[in-house]
Design a protein around this motif. Structure first.
Motif, PDB file in Angstrom:
ATOM      1  N   LYS A 216       0.821  -1.217   0.000  1.00 45.54           N
ATOM      2  CA  LYS A 216       0.000   0.000   0.000  1.00 45.54           C
ATOM      3  C   LYS A 216       0.850   1.261   0.000  1.00 45.54           C
ATOM      4  O   LYS A 216       0.421   2.302  -0.505  1.00 45.54           O
ATOM      5  CB  LYS A 216      -0.919   0.026   1.233  1.00 45.54           C
ATOM      6  N   LEU A 217       2.046   1.192   0.578  1.00 46.74           N
ATOM      7  CA  LEU A 217       2.896   2.385   0.642  1.00 46.74           C
ATOM      8  C   LEU A 217       3.073   3.016  -0.723  1.00 46.74           C
ATOM      9  O   LEU A 217       3.086   4.239  -0.870  1.00 46.74           O
ATOM     10  CB  LEU A 217       4.266   2.024   1.239  1.00 46.74           C
ATOM     11  N   PHE A 218       3.168   2.182  -1.764  1.00 49.47           N
ATOM     12  CA  PHE A 218       3.483   2.687  -3.100  1.00 49.47           C
ATOM     13  C   PHE A 218       2.277   3.359  -3.765  1.00 49.47           C
ATOM     14  O   PHE A 218       2.440   4.050  -4.762  1.00 49.47           O
ATOM     15  CB  PHE A 218       4.062   1.555  -3.948  1.00 49.47           C
ATOM     16  N   SER A 219       1.106   3.180  -3.169  1.00 54.37           N
ATOM     17  CA  SER A 219      -0.062   3.907  -3.669  1.00 54.37           C
ATOM     18  C   SER A 219      -0.049   5.357  -3.208  1.00 54.37           C
ATOM     19  O   SER A 219      -0.831   6.172  -3.693  1.00 54.37           O
ATOM     20  CB  SER A 219      -1.355   3.218  -3.214  1.00 54.37           C
ATOM     21  N   TYR A 220       0.838   5.678  -2.283  1.00 55.01           N
ATOM     22  CA  TYR A 220       0.963   7.053  -1.789  1.00 55.01           C
ATOM     23  C   TYR A 220       2.066   7.830  -2.517  1.00 55.01           C
ATOM     24  O   TYR A 220       2.370   8.960  -2.157  1.00 55.01           O
ATOM     25  CB  TYR A 220       1.258   7.054  -0.286  1.00 55.01           C
ATOM     26  N   LEU A 221       2.666   7.218  -3.533  1.00 60.47           N
ATOM     27  CA  LEU A 221       3.698   7.911  -4.313  1.00 60.47           C
ATOM     28  C   LEU A 221       3.075   8.961  -5.226  1.00 60.47           C
ATOM     29  O   LEU A 221       2.000   8.755  -5.786  1.00 60.47           O
ATOM     30  CB  LEU A 221       4.491   6.911  -5.165  1.00 60.47           C
ATOM     31  N   LYS A 222       3.771  10.052  -5.392  1.00 60.98           N
ATOM     32  CA  LYS A 222       3.296  11.100  -6.291  1.00 60.98           C
ATOM     33  C   LYS A 222       3.454  10.656  -7.742  1.00 60.98           C
ATOM     34  O   LYS A 222       4.152   9.666  -8.043  1.00 60.98           O
ATOM     35  CB  LYS A 222       4.093  12.384  -6.064  1.00 60.98           C
ATOM     36  N   ASN A 223       2.822  11.354  -8.640  1.00 54.71           N
ATOM     37  CA  ASN A 223       2.984  11.100 -10.066  1.00 54.71           C
ATOM     38  C   ASN A 223       4.452  11.273 -10.442  1.00 54.71           C
ATOM     39  O   ASN A 223       5.076  12.274 -10.097  1.00 54.71           O
ATOM     40  CB  ASN A 223       2.103  12.069 -10.862  1.00 54.71           C
ATOM     41  N   LYS A 224       5.021  10.281 -11.113  1.00 48.47           N
ATOM     42  CA  LYS A 224       6.431  10.249 -11.495  1.00 48.47           C
ATOM     43  C   LYS A 224       7.359  10.070 -10.287  1.00 48.47           C
ATOM     44  O   LYS A 224       8.562  10.343 -10.376  1.00 48.47           O
ATOM     45  CB  LYS A 224       6.837  11.493 -12.283  1.00 48.47           C
ATOM     46  N   GLY A 225       6.786   9.621  -9.165  1.00 48.41           N
ATOM     47  CA  GLY A 225       7.610   9.325  -8.005  1.00 48.41           C
ATOM     48  C   GLY A 225       8.461   8.085  -8.244  1.00 48.41           C
ATOM     49  O   GLY A 225       8.268   7.342  -9.212  1.00 48.41           O
ATOM     50  N   THR A 226       9.425   7.856  -7.340  1.00 49.07           N
ATOM     51  CA  THR A 226      10.384   6.771  -7.511  1.00 49.07           C
ATOM     52  C   THR A 226      10.137   5.641  -6.529  1.00 49.07           C
ATOM     53  O   THR A 226      10.097   5.859  -5.313  1.00 49.07           O
ATOM     54  CB  THR A 226      11.829   7.292  -7.335  1.00 49.07           C
ATOM     55  N   ALA A 227       9.975   4.432  -7.074  1.00 47.66           N
ATOM     56  CA  ALA A 227       9.866   3.218  -6.267  1.00 47.66           C
ATOM     57  C   ALA A 227      11.200   2.486  -6.338  1.00 47.66           C
ATOM     58  O   ALA A 227      11.694   2.188  -7.431  1.00 47.66           O
ATOM     59  CB  ALA A 227       8.744   2.326  -6.788  1.00 47.66           C
ATOM     60  N   ILE A 228      11.800   2.222  -5.175  1.00 47.24           N
ATOM     61  CA  ILE A 228      13.093   1.534  -5.104  1.00 47.24           C
ATOM     62  C   ILE A 228      12.842   0.192  -4.420  1.00 47.24           C
ATOM     63  O   ILE A 228      12.441   0.146  -3.257  1.00 47.24           O
ATOM     64  CB  ILE A 228      14.112   2.380  -4.324  1.00 47.24           C
ATOM     65  N   ILE A 229      13.071  -0.893  -5.138  1.00 48.40           N
ATOM     66  CA  ILE A 229      12.628  -2.212  -4.690  1.00 48.40           C
ATOM     67  C   ILE A 229      13.784  -3.204  -4.686  1.00 48.40           C
ATOM     68  O   ILE A 229      14.494  -3.349  -5.694  1.00 48.40           O
ATOM     69  CB  ILE A 229      11.516  -2.750  -5.609  1.00 48.40           C
ATOM     70  N   CYS A 230      13.937  -3.911  -3.573  1.00 50.71           N
ATOM     71  CA  CYS A 230      14.899  -5.009  -3.534  1.00 50.71           C
ATOM     72  C   CYS A 230      14.298  -6.197  -4.280  1.00 50.71           C
ATOM     73  O   CYS A 230      13.199  -6.659  -3.949  1.00 50.71           O
ATOM     74  CB  CYS A 230      15.210  -5.391  -2.093  1.00 50.71           C
ATOM     75  N   SER A 231      15.009  -6.681  -5.277  1.00 50.22           N
ATOM     76  CA  SER A 231      14.472  -7.757  -6.110  1.00 50.22           C
ATOM     77  C   SER A 231      14.707  -9.142  -5.503  1.00 50.22           C
ATOM     78  O   SER A 231      14.271 -10.145  -6.066  1.00 50.22           O
ATOM     79  CB  SER A 231      15.107  -7.703  -7.502  1.00 50.22           C
ATOM     80  N   GLU A 232      15.397  -9.202  -4.374  1.00 53.00           N
ATOM     81  CA  GLU A 232      15.632 -10.487  -3.724  1.00 53.00           C
ATOM     82  C   GLU A 232      14.338 -10.956  -3.061  1.00 53.00           C
ATOM     83  O   GLU A 232      13.705 -10.220  -2.331  1.00 53.00           O
ATOM     84  CB  GLU A 232      16.737 -10.353  -2.671  1.00 53.00           C
ATOM     85  N   GLY A 233      13.971 -12.179  -3.292  1.00 53.21           N
ATOM     86  CA  GLY A 233      12.771 -12.715  -2.656  1.00 53.21           C
ATOM     87  C   GLY A 233      11.543 -12.609  -3.542  1.00 53.21           C
ATOM     88  O   GLY A 233      11.448 -11.754  -4.423  1.00 53.21           O
TER      89      GLY A 233
END
Length: 484
Positions: A216-233
């Motif tokens: 849900k946290l990523f639904s609070y990102l602004k337009n063109k905001g940056t999501a930084i995700i660990c791809s492990e798991g």
């Protein structure tokens, strides 16, 4: 602020003649002062609707609740989902203070505190004044503010955001904070997903619910905001795939694969290699373990999104002083190294024991830890099994009782011990458990104490100390002659 304006913002219809000035917001009746708007919230332990009359008696100008009708006199408005409306109202009351800052939200089962401290250090080192909201403490306008929750309640959170004159805000966002809608009314510039492993199933029920809450946290990102995700798991891969479908977000991944935007390799005791596009650099490792190399990479990526070059971040990391209770080390007079860490999940314990085991080498490794009352029972056997696998000796104790009888918690702990040839020692008093390990461990051993980190004890124990570190320091001071 006038009541009608606030109700209009919340889309609550109101046909009232009076339009009182709202002087504050509260969801606890005892905090209500004259002119406050009180939100009645149905919680797990208490129903705020039972305290509406007390709120009016304390001077509430109006009340918003989820019951269609109430008994008693005063301005009352019905609405659905008062948890969400409380957060929105607090944000609006304080003039949406998130807009003053560049906002970073960090979520994950493990590593939130480490990553947030690292990122704050990089930003401040680069001249960006940065507030911090998290488990150890909050840090506002260069002052430490005591933290009672990882993510503060909505009114406190919005008040502190309003008080902060910092350019940036780095915030640990817990699953409880997300589930309880404490961050409604905030839009983030960037959000970081670290990992998702077994924890809090007493609250969320299933790993699927736990994941959906974190996401849900990523639904609070602004337009063109940056999501930084660990791809492990599994969950990191899933989140990356889901967010990559959103053209309104910039999605960066980090991990151990060459397909990641930031990938690491050759993690050693003091450094690791980081590759980003055509840049290949060696990064100092501020805390041991591959998991901390990943946390450091998350902070470097976030700093880059702020405009800080990776090579600058590498220089700033050289002056990082560590974090209270995160692989915090103390050496006894006899050469034994004591490590204190907050790890309290199976994955967290596994990670810190792997790092401690590498540090110990052929030396004995003692592990002291316990469990908290009224918490997830399903992770206990796994955690004990991990400890028995990595440790020369495991000493089990208790953390916070949380209303559970001490003998009952000890019994639950004993019942969670897997059947194995190596059995742990169980000592109910946490200070005595720690001191037993300190006494028994041969000189030049390694002792790791997990579960509490920098937290103060909530219970009374035999020895006069208020934290794991204080217990170790007490032992050191009382046994200096014997240890030399």
């Amino acid at each position: 602020m006038k009541l009608k304006a606030l109700l209009s913002h919340l889309h609550i219809p109101a046909t009232i003649e009076d339009d009182p000035v709202i002087t504050g917001i509260a969801s606890h009746s005892k905090k209500v002062k004259p002119g406050y708007l009180f939100f009645a919230i149905s919680g797990v332990e208490a129903d705020g609707h039972q305290y509406i009359q007390e709120a009016f008696e304390n001077g509430a100008a109006a009340v918003i609740g989820e019951y269609q009708k109430i008994s008693g006199k005063g301005l009352y408005f019905y609405a659905e989902d008062t948890k969400r409306l409380l957060s929105l109202a607090a944000s609006y009351f304080y003039d949406e203070p998130y807009k003053k800052h560049k906002m970073t939200g960090i979520t994950g089962t493990n590593g939130k505190t480490t990553t947030s401290f690292l990122l704050q250090h990089l930003l401040v080192s680069h001249g960006v004044s940065t507030a911090l909201f998290g488990t150890v403490h909050h840090y506002i306008n260069s002052n430490i503010v005591k933290s009672s929750h990882t993510t503060p309640d909505p009114v406190t959170l919005q008040h502190l955001l309003n008080e902060s004159d910092d350019q940036a805000v780095v915030m640990e966002v817990s699953s409880h904070g997300l589930e309880q809608k404490r961050i409604e009314g905030i839009t983030y510039d960037q959000a970081i997903f670290l990992n998702l492993t077994h924890d809090h199933l007493d609250y969320h029920g299933t790993m699927e619910s736990y994941y959906l809450c974190k996401a849900k946290l990523f639904s609070y990102l602004k337009n063109k905001g940056t999501a930084i995700i660990c791809s492990e798991g599994t969950y990191g891969k899933r989140l990356r795939e889901e967010l990559s479908r959103d053209n309104n977000l910039q999605v960066w991944t980090y991990g151990k694969r060459k397909s990641d935007h930031f990938y690491i390799e050759d993690v050693g005791k003091e450094s690791f290699n980081l590759i980003h596009e055509t840049l290949h650099v060696t990064v100092p490792l501020p805390l041991p373990g591959e998991y901390n190399a990943l946390n450091t990479t998350a902070a470097i990526a976030a700093a880059l999104d702020y405009g800080i070059p990776i090579k600058s971040s590498i220089e700033y990391l050289k002056t990082f002083e560590g974090i209270p209770g995160r692989f915090e080390e103390l050496t006894l007079y006899n050469g034994t190294e004591v490590i204190i860490d907050y790890a309290h999940t199976p994955d967290g314990v596994l990670q810190v024991l792997e790092a401690a085991s590498k540090k110990a080498g052929n030396r004995p490794l003692y592990h002291v830890f316990g469990f908290r009352g009224n918490r997830d029972l399903t992770k206990r056997q796994e955690m004990i099994g991990i400890s028995l696998e990595y440790s020369t000796k495991t000493v089990l104790t208790v953390d916070d009782l949380n209303g559970v009888d001490r003998d009952q918690l000890v019994l639950e702990t004993k019942e969670a011990i897997p059947k194995t040839s190596q059995m742990p020692i169980v000592i109910a008093d946490r200070t005595e458990a720690i001191i037993l390990a300190l006494k028994e461990a041969p000189p030049n051993s390694v002792i790791i104490i997990t579960g509490k980190g920098p937290e103060k004890y909530k219970e009374s124990y035999h020895h006069p100390s208020d934290s794991d570190l204080a217990t170790v320091e007490l032992f050191q001071s009382q046994n200096k002659a014997a240890l030399l």
